[in-house]
Write an enzyme that holds these catalytic residues in place. Sequence first.
Site, PDB file in Angstrom:
ATOM      1  CG  ASP A   1     -13.061  27.360  66.556  1.00 48.40           C
ATOM      2  OD1 ASP A   1     -12.866  26.440  67.377  1.00 48.40           O
ATOM      3  OD2 ASP A   1     -14.016  28.152  66.648  1.00 48.40           O
ATOM      4  CB  VAL A   2      -9.571  22.590  67.838  1.00 56.18           C
ATOM      5  CG1 VAL A   2      -8.131  22.942  67.511  1.00 56.18           C
ATOM      6  CG2 VAL A   2      -9.951  23.062  69.244  1.00 56.18           C
TER       7      VAL A   2
ATOM      8  CG  ASN B   1      -2.209  22.494  74.887  1.00 56.89           C
ATOM      9  OD1 ASN B   1      -2.067  22.252  76.078  1.00 56.89           O
ATOM     10  ND2 ASN B   1      -2.184  23.739  74.413  1.00 56.89           N
TER      11      ASN B   1
ATOM     12  CE1 TYR C   1     -10.158  23.713  81.724  1.00 57.88           C
ATOM     13  CE2 TYR C   1     -10.061  22.616  83.853  1.00 57.88           C
ATOM     14  CZ  TYR C   1      -9.441  23.038  82.700  1.00 57.88           C
ATOM     15  OH  TYR C   1      -8.104  22.786  82.505  1.00 57.88           O
TER      16      TYR C   1
ATOM     17  CE  LYS D   1      -9.160  20.416  80.147  1.00 55.48           C
ATOM     18  NZ  LYS D   1      -8.378  20.305  78.887  1.00 55.48           N
TER      19      LYS D   1
END
Length: 271
Positions: free
Chosen positions: A69-70, A96, A169, A173
């Site tokens: 889990d990053v 990614n 989101y 980003k």
Amino acid sequence: MPLLTEKTLAGQRALVTGGSSGIGAAIARAMAEAGARVAINYLSDAEAAQKMVDEIHACGGEALAVQADVSQEQEVELMFGILMERWGSLDILVANAGIQLDAPFSEMTLAQWNTVLAVNLTGQFLCAREAVKEFTRRGLIPELSSAAGKIICMSSVHDVIPWAGHVNYAASKGGVLMFMKSLAQEVAHQKIRVNAISPGAIRTPINRAAWETQEAEAELNKLIPYERIGEPMDIGHAAVWLASDASDYVVGTTLYVDGGMTLYPGFQEGG
């Protein structure tokens, strides 16, 4: 400047987070085709990750699957430890892994906000930090690459295009945009290249509803001046280029692979 060749990444070791499906899987395939050994990170779908590994092996490449889990520091550190044990070092990180948890803003929960920021932004920080440590420790290997290491941050056209109903989101980003630039500025003198790719509409399972029918795809194409939806390998090829010495002077740049979506197509007819 070196040209891209069939094995332009030969001998290099790449980690692709979220590499078991969608854009990540295409990047893993493209890196393997270019000669890199590829570590495919996954969160929960071990079967899909192993399928990717088997596919790369069947084509004569080398790959391994590694779960993490990053968004969790200890899991990222363990993942990098496994890679160091197996391959000795790392040359390319493609950060990614990402998620969407959409909701109207007034209904968005703190958990939805925190989870998206944790994976999409903190996850990139944790993985990039471990990569920079390793690139710095190992230093330049001229026979492999002109750079000591390459980091590719996966962003989105929504790092510059607002997106109602997806505030968490888009914020994540937008954060990736300045994270990438600030990190690139800090480590460039160490011959570490940091860049980003911002995909537009790409034909992946996560957005199937937007392209699955002819009518839906036609509506989506109104937002794309090039009038076609992107394919995952459009991003895969861009990632190989950014990881290669063919882009050695590209530092701190976001490559928009979007068919022109960021060109404000609504203004095509005058505005």
